[in-house]
Design an enzyme around this catalytic site. Structure first.
Site, PDB file in Angstrom:
ATOM      1  N   ASP A 105      26.012  52.689  40.521  1.00 40.01           N
ATOM      2  CA  ASP A 105      26.836  53.424  41.472  1.00 40.01           C
ATOM      3  C   ASP A 105      28.048  54.008  40.743  1.00 40.01           C
ATOM      4  O   ASP A 105      27.984  55.097  40.172  1.00 40.01           O
ATOM      5  CB  ASP A 105      27.254  52.486  42.603  1.00 40.01           C
ATOM      6  CG  ASP A 105      27.869  53.210  43.791  1.00 40.01           C
ATOM      7  OD1 ASP A 105      28.470  54.283  43.591  1.00 40.01           O
ATOM      8  OD2 ASP A 105      27.765  52.719  44.921  1.00 40.01           O
ATOM      9  N   THR A 145      30.448  47.941  37.155  1.00 44.25           N
ATOM     10  CA  THR A 145      29.830  46.633  36.968  1.00 44.25           C
ATOM     11  C   THR A 145      28.959  46.612  35.720  1.00 44.25           C
ATOM     12  O   THR A 145      29.027  45.685  34.906  1.00 44.25           O
ATOM     13  CB  THR A 145      28.995  46.255  38.203  1.00 44.25           C
ATOM     14  OG1 THR A 145      29.841  46.242  39.358  1.00 44.25           O
ATOM     15  CG2 THR A 145      28.361  44.887  38.039  1.00 44.25           C
ATOM     16  N   GLU A 201      18.375  42.691  51.628  1.00 36.94           N
ATOM     17  CA  GLU A 201      19.592  42.555  52.431  1.00 36.94           C
ATOM     18  C   GLU A 201      19.272  42.513  53.930  1.00 36.94           C
ATOM     19  O   GLU A 201      20.157  42.253  54.744  1.00 36.94           O
ATOM     20  CB  GLU A 201      20.528  43.735  52.154  1.00 36.94           C
ATOM     21  CG  GLU A 201      21.005  43.797  50.706  1.00 36.94           C
ATOM     22  CD  GLU A 201      21.662  45.120  50.358  1.00 36.94           C
ATOM     23  OE1 GLU A 201      21.435  46.111  51.093  1.00 36.94           O
ATOM     24  OE2 GLU A 201      22.388  45.178  49.361  1.00 36.94           O
TER      25      GLU A 201
END
Length: 207
Positions: free
Chosen positions: A113, A117, A186
């Site tokens: 994204d 990270t 999720e």
């Protein structure tokens, strides 16, 4: 759809599976002998291992997990830290450098994204390796230097906040617009998730 509600792209387990299968042939040429999963990247890493099986290799490629948090709020975090600072929640342990020495390590994550990270993981793992290499005679260091590569299931086509060095192989299962991704792991109701995913595919096909 309201301006406040971002457009969702719902991904199914089968779609993730097939993206990994399509990427595995190129990754197999790089010959990783260790997988490092970032958080929820453990599921893609486990699927990737299936496709990296080779008669030349005895046993499965080991999977190690590290935990990094960027978007979620953790106890003790300030409002400014949430979404701005990468927090370690799990690492390879005190002997991380030793585990990595001489390996061909593929770092696996679900989505690239902002890239903060991924950049943090790669940079910190490289630091661990360099600390361990410094303990070796200089003549032995190059042979023991860890080779890294990166695989993400999805790469969002958007400006990144960090770079991956050009000499690090980078693989993405698919490149997508900057949408809100809903992964199947999720979901609480997987049947409803798959129904909405199919509905979304139909709408995009008709557009």
């Amino acid at each position: 759809m309201s301006e406040q509600e971002p457009e969702h792209l719902r991904i199914t387990y089968n779609e993730v599976h097939n993206l990994i299968r399509a990427s595995a042939a190129k990754i197999a040429e790089w010959k990783p002998d260790m997988l490092i999963a970032i958080g929820i990247g453990f599921f893609p890493a486990r699927v990737m291992r299936t496709f990296l099986k080779s008669p030349e290799r005895k046993g499965n490629i080991p999977i190690h997990a590290i935990g990094l948090s960027l978007y979620e709020s953790l106890p003790g975090m300030t409002a400014e830290q949430i979404g701005a600072e990468v927090i370690r929640t799990q690492w390879l342990g005190p002997e991380s450098g030793k585990i990595l020495l001489g390996r061909r390590a593929l770092i696996v994550d679900e989505v690239d994204d902002s890239r903060k990270t991924l950049h943090y993981a790669l940079t910190e793992l490289q630091k661990d390796v360099e600390r361990e290499l410094a303990k070796l005679p200089e003549s032995e260091r190059e042979a023991k230097r860890t080779q890294f590569a990166v695989f993400v299931v999805h790469n969002k086509l958007k400006p990144k906040l960090a770079d991956i060095p050009a000499d690090i192989p980078y693989y993405a299962g698919d490149e997508i617009p900057d949408l809100w991704l809903d992964y199947p792991w999720e979901a609480v109701d997987i049947e409803e998730h798959d129904r909405l995913a199919a509905e979304g595919r139909a709408k995009r096909s008709a557009a």
